[in-house]
Design a protein around this motif. Structure first.
Motif, PDB file in Angstrom:
ATOM      1  N   LEU A  73      24.072  13.836  -0.801  1.00 17.60           N
ATOM      2  CA  LEU A  73      24.293  13.444   0.585  1.00 17.60           C
ATOM      3  C   LEU A  73      24.389  14.738   1.385  1.00 17.60           C
ATOM      4  O   LEU A  73      25.160  15.632   1.026  1.00 17.60           O
ATOM      5  CB  LEU A  73      25.590  12.641   0.699  1.00 17.60           C
ATOM      6  CG  LEU A  73      25.899  11.934   2.017  1.00 17.60           C
ATOM      7  CD1 LEU A  73      24.844  10.881   2.331  1.00 17.60           C
ATOM      8  CD2 LEU A  73      27.278  11.284   1.954  1.00 17.60           C
ATOM      9  N   ALA A  74      23.585  14.867   2.440  1.00 17.02           N
ATOM     10  CA  ALA A  74      23.482  16.159   3.121  1.00 17.02           C
ATOM     11  C   ALA A  74      23.540  16.008   4.638  1.00 17.02           C
ATOM     12  O   ALA A  74      23.113  14.996   5.202  1.00 17.02           O
ATOM     13  CB  ALA A  74      22.188  16.867   2.722  1.00 17.02           C
ATOM     14  N   ARG A  75      24.055  17.056   5.270  1.00 22.70           N
ATOM     15  CA  ARG A  75      24.162  17.116   6.730  1.00 22.70           C
ATOM     16  C   ARG A  75      23.665  18.487   7.185  1.00 22.70           C
ATOM     17  O   ARG A  75      24.141  19.526   6.709  1.00 22.70           O
ATOM     18  CB  ARG A  75      25.618  16.907   7.154  1.00 22.70           C
ATOM     19  CG  ARG A  75      25.912  17.099   8.653  1.00 22.70           C
ATOM     20  CD  ARG A  75      27.391  16.843   8.887  1.00 22.70           C
ATOM     21  NE  ARG A  75      27.856  17.249  10.213  1.00 22.70           N
ATOM     22  CZ  ARG A  75      28.043  16.425  11.242  1.00 22.70           C
ATOM     23  NH1 ARG A  75      27.786  15.137  11.098  1.00 22.70           N
ATOM     24  NH2 ARG A  75      28.500  16.871  12.404  1.00 22.70           N
ATOM     25  N   THR A  76      22.698  18.480   8.080  1.00 23.66           N
ATOM     26  CA  THR A  76      22.149  19.707   8.641  1.00 23.66           C
ATOM     27  C   THR A  76      22.554  19.803  10.104  1.00 23.66           C
ATOM     28  O   THR A  76      22.431  18.826  10.853  1.00 23.66           O
ATOM     29  CB  THR A  76      20.613  19.724   8.535  1.00 23.66           C
ATOM     30  OG1 THR A  76      20.233  19.560   7.167  1.00 23.66           O
ATOM     31  CG2 THR A  76      20.045  21.031   9.058  1.00 23.66           C
ATOM     32  N   VAL A  77      23.044  20.968  10.505  1.00 21.26           N
ATOM     33  CA  VAL A  77      23.455  21.204  11.891  1.00 21.26           C
ATOM     34  C   VAL A  77      22.629  22.362  12.437  1.00 21.26           C
ATOM     35  O   VAL A  77      22.663  23.472  11.892  1.00 21.26           O
ATOM     36  CB  VAL A  77      24.959  21.529  11.983  1.00 21.26           C
ATOM     37  CG1 VAL A  77      25.368  21.723  13.441  1.00 21.26           C
ATOM     38  CG2 VAL A  77      25.792  20.423  11.340  1.00 21.26           C
ATOM     39  N   ILE A  78      21.883  22.091  13.517  1.00 15.00           N
ATOM     40  CA  ILE A  78      20.983  23.092  14.085  1.00 15.00           C
ATOM     41  C   ILE A  78      21.313  23.279  15.565  1.00 15.00           C
ATOM     42  O   ILE A  78      21.110  22.363  16.370  1.00 15.00           O
ATOM     43  CB  ILE A  78      19.505  22.669  13.963  1.00 15.00           C
ATOM     44  CG1 ILE A  78      19.198  22.092  12.576  1.00 15.00           C
ATOM     45  CG2 ILE A  78      18.595  23.853  14.264  1.00 15.00           C
ATOM     46  CD1 ILE A  78      17.804  21.504  12.465  1.00 15.00           C
ATOM     47  N   PRO A  79      21.816  24.449  15.962  1.00 15.99           N
ATOM     48  CA  PRO A  79      22.048  24.700  17.390  1.00 15.99           C
ATOM     49  C   PRO A  79      20.744  24.603  18.180  1.00 15.99           C
ATOM     50  O   PRO A  79      19.663  24.943  17.681  1.00 15.99           O
ATOM     51  CB  PRO A  79      22.603  26.130  17.408  1.00 15.99           C
ATOM     52  CG  PRO A  79      23.173  26.335  16.039  1.00 15.99           C
ATOM     53  CD  PRO A  79      22.264  25.565  15.122  1.00 15.99           C
ATOM     54  N   LYS A  80      20.849  24.148  19.422  1.00 16.00           N
ATOM     55  CA  LYS A  80      19.659  23.948  20.249  1.00 16.00           C
ATOM     56  C   LYS A  80      18.848  25.227  20.391  1.00 16.00           C
ATOM     57  O   LYS A  80      17.609  25.197  20.374  1.00 16.00           O
ATOM     58  CB  LYS A  80      20.066  23.423  21.625  1.00 16.00           C
ATOM     59  CG  LYS A  80      18.891  23.054  22.519  1.00 16.00           C
ATOM     60  CD  LYS A  80      19.344  22.461  23.840  1.00 16.00           C
ATOM     61  CE  LYS A  80      18.151  22.082  24.705  1.00 16.00           C
ATOM     62  NZ  LYS A  80      18.585  21.478  26.003  1.00 16.00           N
ATOM     63  N   GLU A  81      19.527  26.372  20.511  1.00 13.71           N
ATOM     64  CA  GLU A  81      18.801  27.633  20.708  1.00 13.71           C
ATOM     65  C   GLU A  81      17.975  28.029  19.483  1.00 13.71           C
ATOM     66  O   GLU A  81      17.031  28.814  19.593  1.00 13.71           O
ATOM     67  CB  GLU A  81      19.777  28.756  21.053  1.00 13.71           C
ATOM     68  CG  GLU A  81      20.721  29.129  19.930  1.00 13.71           C
ATOM     69  CD  GLU A  81      21.549  30.362  20.260  1.00 13.71           C
ATOM     70  OE1 GLU A  81      22.191  30.880  19.332  1.00 13.71           O
ATOM     71  OE2 GLU A  81      21.554  30.798  21.422  1.00 13.71           O
ATOM     72  N   THR A  82      18.313  27.481  18.315  1.00 19.76           N
ATOM     73  CA  THR A  82      17.532  27.767  17.108  1.00 19.76           C
ATOM     74  C   THR A  82      16.182  27.064  17.152  1.00 19.76           C
ATOM     75  O   THR A  82      15.206  27.526  16.557  1.00 19.76           O
ATOM     76  CB  THR A  82      18.313  27.330  15.856  1.00 19.76           C
ATOM     77  OG1 THR A  82      19.551  28.053  15.801  1.00 19.76           O
ATOM     78  CG2 THR A  82      17.543  27.600  14.573  1.00 19.76           C
ATOM     79  N   LEU A  83      16.128  25.943  17.869  1.00 10.65           N
ATOM     80  CA  LEU A  83      14.938  25.095  17.859  1.00 10.65           C
ATOM     81  C   LEU A  83      13.925  25.531  18.915  1.00 10.65           C
ATOM     82  O   LEU A  83      13.601  24.797  19.849  1.00 10.65           O
ATOM     83  CB  LEU A  83      15.352  23.636  18.073  1.00 10.65           C
ATOM     84  CG  LEU A  83      16.158  23.035  16.916  1.00 10.65           C
ATOM     85  CD1 LEU A  83      16.876  21.776  17.354  1.00 10.65           C
ATOM     86  CD2 LEU A  83      15.238  22.759  15.739  1.00 10.65           C
ATOM     87  N   SER A  84      13.417  26.733  18.743  1.00  9.65           N
ATOM     88  CA  SER A  84      12.390  27.249  19.649  1.00  9.65           C
ATOM     89  C   SER A  84      11.100  27.467  18.873  1.00  9.65           C
ATOM     90  O   SER A  84      11.105  27.592  17.644  1.00  9.65           O
ATOM     91  CB  SER A  84      12.849  28.564  20.289  1.00  9.65           C
ATOM     92  OG  SER A  84      13.094  29.543  19.288  1.00  9.65           O
ATOM     93  N   GLY A  85       9.987  27.495  19.574  1.00  8.33           N
ATOM     94  CA  GLY A  85       8.702  27.729  18.930  1.00  8.33           C
ATOM     95  C   GLY A  85       8.401  26.695  17.862  1.00  8.33           C
ATOM     96  O   GLY A  85       8.632  25.496  18.039  1.00  8.33           O
ATOM     97  N   ASN A  86       7.899  27.162  16.708  1.00  6.72           N
ATOM     98  CA  ASN A  86       7.542  26.253  15.620  1.00  6.72           C
ATOM     99  C   ASN A  86       8.749  25.544  15.019  1.00  6.72           C
ATOM    100  O   ASN A  86       8.598  24.519  14.346  1.00  6.72           O
ATOM    101  CB  ASN A  86       6.800  27.014  14.515  1.00  6.72           C
ATOM    102  CG  ASN A  86       5.413  27.452  14.945  1.00  6.72           C
ATOM    103  OD1 ASN A  86       4.819  26.846  15.833  1.00  6.72           O
ATOM    104  ND2 ASN A  86       4.898  28.497  14.322  1.00  6.72           N
ATOM    105  N   TYR A  87       9.942  26.085  15.250  1.00 11.79           N
ATOM    106  CA  TYR A  87      11.138  25.465  14.691  1.00 11.79           C
ATOM    107  C   TYR A  87      11.449  24.117  15.344  1.00 11.79           C
ATOM    108  O   TYR A  87      12.262  23.350  14.830  1.00 11.79           O
ATOM    109  CB  TYR A  87      12.335  26.405  14.817  1.00 11.79           C
ATOM    110  CG  TYR A  87      12.128  27.723  14.100  1.00 11.79           C
ATOM    111  CD1 TYR A  87      11.567  27.767  12.826  1.00 11.79           C
ATOM    112  CD2 TYR A  87      12.465  28.929  14.703  1.00 11.79           C
ATOM    113  CE1 TYR A  87      11.357  28.971  12.168  1.00 11.79           C
ATOM    114  CE2 TYR A  87      12.263  30.141  14.053  1.00 11.79           C
ATOM    115  CZ  TYR A  87      11.711  30.156  12.787  1.00 11.79           C
ATOM    116  OH  TYR A  87      11.507  31.352  12.142  1.00 11.79           O
TER     117      TYR A  87
END
Length: 214
Positions: free
Chosen positions: A99-113
């Motif tokens: 069982l997994a949970r991923t947390v990604i800050p909005k600023e990380t999600l740029s470009g291909n990310y």
């Protein structure tokens, strides 16, 4: 594996994470568990190899939320940072393993990310590993807790047992992402059986069993 051997220990709990060097090394199963809990590569690939079977992903939810205070501290982000949170279960032969949970800050999600927002039920490891611009920081943190206390929303019919968890950080072009993974009883029992020489779950479950293609 005595999954309840640490049931009276407050050292590891849902809200108490510790680095691997503070894990109880006197446990005779620790050398085998350590291989799983500190494995730096793709957990999906490790599961597929262990069970010699396909791994499938069930997506519980993925949405924009505020990370918990503990997650904010771990990621080094401010309380007002918007994060994309993805919660999934990894299944092998219809059995829940992780069982997994991923947390990604909005600023990380740029470009291909930004592709991380649309992977749906694809394994996250397919995106993270093999990319020279993505690194996993080497220090894992560990915890134990009861299945009833798992802090991830799910509808899995899990037995009331102790489970192990780990969390780690990735840097995507120097921007953070964290993954928390809980090792569920079916997988833990399989590791125990392999350690003491009993038939492993991969031997007990026939290879003709259908995979869970959620």
């Amino acid at each position: 594996m005595n999954l309840n051997r640490y049931s009276n220990m407050q050292f590891f709990s849902e809200h108490c994470w510790q680095p691997t060097h503070k894990w109880p090394a006197h446990d005779p199963l620790w050398p085998h568990l350590k291989h799983w809990l500190t494995h730096p590569g793709s957990l999906t690939e490790q599961l597929a190899k262990h069970f010699n079977s396909k791994v499938s992903v069930h997506l519980h939810r993925q949405q924009w939320l505020t990370a918990t205070k503990e997650e904010q501290q771990y990621l080094g982000i401010t309380p007002d940072t918007l994060t994309n949170i993805r919660e999934i279960t990894l299944f092998v032969r219809q059995q829940p393993c992780i069982l997994a949970r991923t947390v990604i800050p909005k600023e990380t999600l740029s470009g291909n990310y930004q592709n991380l927002l649309t992977i749906k039920e694809q394994p996250l490891g397919h995106f993270l590993f093999g990319n020279a611009n993505i690194i996993r920081l080497p220090q894992f943190e560990l915890t134990t807790l009861k299945t009833a206390d798992l802090p991830i929303q799910h509808d899995l019919p899990l037995p009331s047992e102790q489970v192990w968890g780990r969390r780690s950080r990735f840097l995507l072009s120097q921007k953070p992402l964290m993954i928390t993974e809980y090792f569920l009883p079916f997988l833990l029992h399989s590791i125990e059986n392999e350690q003491i020489g009993k038939p492993a779950a991969s031997d007990i479950l026939t290879t003709s069993s259908p995979s869970n293609d959620h």
